[in-house]
Each structure stands twice: as C-alpha cells, then as structure tokens.
Design an enzyme around this catalytic site. Structure first.
Site, PDB file in Angstrom:
ATOM      1  N   ARG A 223       0.847  -1.189   0.000  1.00 28.98           N
ATOM      2  CA  ARG A 223       0.000   0.000   0.000  1.00 28.98           C
ATOM      3  C   ARG A 223       0.882   1.239   0.000  1.00 28.98           C
ATOM      4  O   ARG A 223       1.975   1.246   0.589  1.00 28.98           O
ATOM      5  CB  ARG A 223      -0.921   0.021   1.220  1.00 28.98           C
ATOM      6  CG  ARG A 223      -2.056  -1.007   1.162  1.00 28.98           C
ATOM      7  CD  ARG A 223      -3.062  -0.665   0.072  1.00 28.98           C
ATOM      8  NE  ARG A 223      -4.236  -1.537   0.071  1.00 28.98           N
ATOM      9  CZ  ARG A 223      -4.355  -2.657  -0.636  1.00 28.98           C
ATOM     10  NH1 ARG A 223      -3.349  -3.060  -1.389  1.00 28.98           N
ATOM     11  NH2 ARG A 223      -5.469  -3.366  -0.589  1.00 28.98           N
ATOM     12  N   HIS A 271      -2.109   0.791  -9.587  1.00 27.18           N
ATOM     13  CA  HIS A 271      -2.728  -0.150  -8.637  1.00 27.18           C
ATOM     14  C   HIS A 271      -3.462  -1.266  -9.389  1.00 27.18           C
ATOM     15  O   HIS A 271      -4.625  -1.574  -9.118  1.00 27.18           O
ATOM     16  CB  HIS A 271      -3.692   0.586  -7.703  1.00 27.18           C
ATOM     17  CG  HIS A 271      -3.902  -0.125  -6.396  1.00 27.18           C
ATOM     18  ND1 HIS A 271      -4.083   0.538  -5.209  1.00 27.18           N
ATOM     19  CD2 HIS A 271      -3.965  -1.443  -6.084  1.00 27.18           C
ATOM     20  CE1 HIS A 271      -4.246  -0.329  -4.225  1.00 27.18           C
ATOM     21  NE2 HIS A 271      -4.182  -1.550  -4.738  1.00 27.18           N
TER      22      HIS A 271
END
Length: 308
Positions: A223, A271
């Site tokens: 993340r 992502h």
C-alpha cells in the site's frame, strides 16, 4: 436472506449474472437498491456504508471485494459483524504475474536498456545468474508465499520476512522485528506485500532503506502509505537504490507534478498488480456463506486485533 453488493457497478452486473446462475435461491442486490434492509445478512463491498449496523440491522458478515481491508473503517463495524478479506485464485495469479515481471525487469537490466534506447545506444550489459540475485519478500501470507514459490523456480536466492514464524520449502524465512535488519541486509530486490496496518504505515522510511545493500531495488505492491516517498527519491538520488517499481502510491493517483511521474529509475502502474476476478470471487463468497451458515471458520476472516 439477501447478499448486497456495494462496489464497482460494472462488476456488479457480472456478479449479478454469476449469482443468478450459481445461487438462484439467494436474493442478490446491488447498492443502492437494497430492498428490505432487514433482509440483508451479507455485504460484499469495497467500502461499507457509514454505520453499517444501523443501515443494515441484521448484517452478519462483510466481505471485502479486494485482497485487503485497509479501506474499511473498522471502528464503525461492530464486533458481532465478521469481516472477511477476499481470498480467491485470481488475486493470487495476478500478483504472481506482476511481481515476477517486476523482478525480471530489474534482474535483466531493463531500466538501463530503456535509458540506452532513449540515447540510441546499442550496448550489451553483463548478465547475472539468477542465483546471484537475492530477492526478499515482506509478508508471507497467501500472496507473499505464492510469489516466492514462483520466483524460486527461476533460481533466485529467495527469502521472506513476516511478523510470525513461517516455514516454506526452499525459502529462507525470517520472523519478528529482531530479524528484520538481517533480512534487509541480504536483499537485493525487496518486494513489499505487507497489509497496511498501524505497524506498517510509514515502515519503509530512510532508516529502513539504508539497511538494504547499495544498489538494491524496491517493488511496492503493498500500500502507498507504507512508503516514505521522499526517502525513496533521496535514496535513488544518492545511488543507494538503483530502481523502484511502484504499483501503489499515496495519494492515488499522484499529483501531476509529482517527481515519480518522470523519474528515470521509477516505474509506475495504477494499482493494477492484482484484481478480483468475478468468476472465482463469487465461488469463494458462496463457499464462505455456506461455512458461515454451518458454523465453520470462513476463508480470509480477519483478526481484529491484528487488523488483517
């Protein structure tokens, strides 16, 4: 009994068709068409509604439609509602593909060849044996273990680190804070696959990166908030790190003026390393509903104390 879906509407159409085919007796609805709120026992969501217990008074389980649950505000989810992260083959396969290509991009000097191409330079670089390149994966859960198993087949010297002890065939496993420095010191290509928790927020900072060998590279598919972005830029500028491949950033997307966009030693992707595949995700959700109704442990149910 109703399962409510609250995520991407286009994927919701696929989930609707799949549930109609695989579980026609189960009432399936897509947010905001929730029908009778009291009938909703299960919620599949990227982000639950605020105060889900009030909105859906008989809610029993929240299924994340992604591999992580860091996008959830667990403080608003009462303890009697189980929270389950997505554990399905499509997520694993996608992550293994992405990390493998990222490691090979670094190992086979494709950053350098891209720079040479821009300069119209045709020059061979020495090829290193995979066995001489030390790959280390932070996180030995479902994804980290699968990634290491694949990379091991190429002959890389593979190691993994996690908070608790693991044992994987052909992998040097490190566990606990006391072994982290030794793990970093032996790692030429570092892959972050840790969940985002209070303990991992900002983990990859200047001091952390300094413990890697000179010339090491970073692949972050965990993340964005786990990485101190300025610390990475400084390490690249000094030459302590050679390259970085980032699938996650903070924020997402980055502002147009952010230096990562144009940095020659940084590769960005939006992502996309891995994504839930509706065909297999629906099977996993149905299996977990069966388990829940039978009083059995669900696949991927999180430990609230750990946050994953």
């Amino acid at each position: 009994m109703t399962l409510l879906y609250k995520a991407d509407p286009e994927r919701g159409k696929q989930w609707t068709r799949l549930f109609a085919d695989k579980a026609p007796a189960l009432s399936f609805r897509v947010w905001p068409d929730i029908g009778d709120p009291a009938a909703v026992r299960y919620l599949a969501a990227w982000q639950p509604p605020e105060d889900p217990a009030r909105t859906l008074p008989n809610l029993e389980v929240i299924f994340s439609v992604g591999a992580g649950i860091d996008q959830f505000d667990l403080s608003g989810v009462p303890d009697h509602i189980a929270v389950v992260r997505m554990v399905e083959p499509g997520i694993v396969e996608g992550m293994v593909e992405y990390v493998t290509q990222a490691v090979l991009t670094i190992h086979r000097d494709l950053f350098d060849y891209a720079a040479q191409q821009q300069q119209r330079v045709w020059r061979e670089l020495p090829v290193r044996a995979a066995a001489s390149r030390r790959v280390g994966v932070l996180g030995l859960g479902m994804l980290g273990s699968a990634v290491l198993e694949r990379l091991r087949l190429f002959g890389f010297a593979c190691a993994g680190w996690s908070r608790s002890a693991h044992s994987l065939a052909g992998i040097d496993c490190y566990a606990g804070a006391e072994s982290l420095d030794a793990f970093l010191a032996r790692t030429d290509i570092l892959v972050c696959l840790l969940p985002l928790t209070a303990a991992t927020h900002g983990l990859i900072d200047a001091a952390f990166l300094a413990k890697l060998p000179g010339g090491a590279s970073l692949i972050n598919v965990g993340r964005g908030p786990q990485l101190d972005q300025q610390a990475l830029l400084d390490a690249l500028e000094r030459g302590h790190l050679a390259n970085a491949i980032l699938d996650v950033t903070d924020p997402e997307p980055l502002p147009p003026a952010h230096p990562f966009w144009t940095h020659p030693r940084v590769r960005l992707t939006p992502h996309i390393a891995s994504a839930t595949r509706p065909e297999t995700a629906v099977d996993v959700v149905l299996e977990n509903i069966r388990r829940h109704r039978s009083g059995l442990p669900m696949l991927g149910q999180i430990d609230r104390a750990r946050g994953y």
